[in-house]
Design an enzyme around this catalytic site. Structure first.
Site, mmCIF file in Angstrom:
data_model
loop_
_atom_site.group_PDB
_atom_site.id
_atom_site.type_symbol
_atom_site.label_atom_id
_atom_site.label_comp_id
_atom_site.label_asym_id
_atom_site.label_seq_id
_atom_site.Cartn_x
_atom_site.Cartn_y
_atom_site.Cartn_z
ATOM 1 C CB SER A 1 -0.943 -0.041 1.197
ATOM 2 O OG SER A 1 -1.920 0.954 1.142
ATOM 3 C CG ASP B 1 -2.994 -0.719 -2.162
ATOM 4 O OD1 ASP B 1 -3.007 0.481 -1.809
ATOM 5 O OD2 ASP B 1 -3.544 -1.624 -1.512
#
Length: 452
Positions: free
Chosen positions: A104, A248
């Site tokens: 992420s 992401d």
């Protein structure tokens, strides 16, 4: 063994904490646990596997694919796509599970593994705990049944995922974006091609920055954790506003036409009013976490909307939404879930819906975001402490009580161990920024003293 799964999957430094062996073993364990739970009953299981552009994702993807196939699961590699795209495709393709390799917003050396159940939903805590147990049993030598011959899983590439996901995003937009000029900061991440394509197809004029991933530059000085470049680009290009994603692309933050930040709370507020107007905000309720600014709560009360608050983590927001059938929820960090169209936070969808509201109303993003006034909030991350003792330290409890007495009814304190990093987050809100800074600094020192 400490718990591997945090608030958002298993995460750590790739090839140090998160090794190929661990990725393979967890994938085998996940296949076995889901089989035991009846997920694969009566048919040959299928999994979709995607990743963000990190260099380490290449070998970790190979390990995950090998683990799944060795457990008899057919694998569709969907390539580099955002986390919400993998979740969407897991449901759209009728796959039994999905796997996303990403850390992420974390720096490039990190990576992570997220599992999705059938339908594209994150796994329940009890399933994650069971996967850890089975993984540990296998790791220490317990035998497991290995299919042979035609029983092993087959591996193929699914190249249609990009187009299928972009088409989905466009199909759910309430109106087009013609006439808008938007800067997109893709953080050199998984949405580097998806997001610009979706905005352009929806009619916006698009300027893209941070859209050239090389495997090493993800989140590097750009994206939702570093808004400086986006602010400068919005002003330079005279754009209506800017959108920033993380690696992401499950997050979305924004910058208005004057270069001012619009955070997840403000985005939630704008979308809540738009959805109420459209009749899609079920129960006139928004779900957010305890990290939401007090100004957001006050704005929702003023607008006659209900606010349900959960623990930090979009998975807990989602659980509350699903339990009561609510349609909108999210976090200050930019995770926004529109449950009618996504099973997890979707940064591209959030940005598109925000842009659609600007286009539909003819009002600036700054004007729309003005529905709420952020109270001064200070967040300090305290690293290298024993975050497991946040709730049990008597010394820390005394410091928090003193801080709360000082703030009174005009502010609040929140101490939270990070679910994805080895640190404790200290958050203080107050009517005055200097008071917030002073109290936060004192509490950060108390955390170091009590937990260091």
């Amino acid at each position: 063994m400490g718990r591997l799964f945090g608030t958002d999957g298993v995460r750590g430094v790739a090839n140090a904490d998160l090794t190929a062996e661990l990725a393979l073993g967890l994938s085998v364990a996940a296949a076995h646990v889901l089989a035991e739970a009846g997920t694969f009953a009566g048919h040959r299981p299928t999994a979709g596997v995607g990743r963000d552009p990190r260099a380490s994702g290449e070998f970790l993807e190979a390990a995950v694919v090998a683990g799944l196939a060795s457990a008899g699961v057919d694998v569709l590699r969907v390539g580099v796509l955002p986390t919400p795209a993998v979740a969407y495709l897991t449901g759209a393709l009728g796959a039994d599970l999905g796997v996303m390799l990403s850390a992420s917003h974390n720096a490039m050396p990190d990576n992570g593994i997220k599992f999705f159940a059938r339908g594209g939903h994150k796994l329940a805590d009890e399933l994650e705990d069971r996967i850890e147990t089975v993984y540990e049993q296998h790791r220490t030598g317990a035998p497991w049944e290995r299919p042979t011959g035609a029983g092993v899983g087959r591996v193929s590439d699914y190249d249609e995922g990009f187009e299928k996901y972009v088409a989905h995003l466009i199909a759910v937009l309430p109106n087009r974006l013609d006439g808008l000029k938007v800067v997109l900061d893709e953080a050199h991440g998984a949405a580097s091609h998806v997001s610009p394509e979706a905005f352009a197809r929806a009619g916006a004029e698009v300027v893209t920055i941070g859209g050239e991933p090389d495997g090493l530059n993800i989140n590097d000085g750009c994206g939702s954790t570093h808004l400086g470049l986006l602010k400068a680009a919005v002003l330079e290009h005279g754009a209506d506003f800017g959108i920033a994603h993380d690696g992401d692309a499950d997050r979305c933050l924004a910058v208005d036409g004057a270069g001012e930040e619009v955070d997840g709370d403000q985005i939630l507020a704008v979308l809540a009013l738009a959805m109420r107007e459209a009749g899609t905000l079920r129960g006139d309720t928004v779900v957010a976490t305890v990290m939401s600014n007090l100004g957001f709560k006050l704005a929702m009360e003023r607008e006659g909307l209900q606010l349900v608050q959960t623990a930090v983590g979009d998975r807990y927001v989602l659980e509350a939404m699903k339990a009561e059938g609510y349609a909108l929820g999210g976090e200050q960090s930019g995770h926004v879930i529109v449950l009618d169209h996504a099973t997890t936070g979707d940064g591209t969808l959030t940005g598109l819906m925000l842009a659609a509201r600007v286009a539909a109303t003819g009002r600036s993003l700054a004007e729309l975001a003005g529905v709420m006034r952020r109270l001064p909030q200070v967040l300090i991350n305290v690293p290298d402490v024993d975050k497991s003792r946040v709730k049990t330290s008597a010394e820390l409890a005394t410091a928090v009580a003193e801080a709360e007495r000082e703030l009174g009814a005009t502010g609040r304190v929140l101490l939270r161990p990070s679910g994805t990093e080895p640190l404790v987050r200290v958050m203080v809100e107050a009517a005055d920024i200097e008071q917030a800074r002073s109290v936060a600094g004192s509490l950060a020192d108390a955390v170091k003293s009590a937990l260091g």
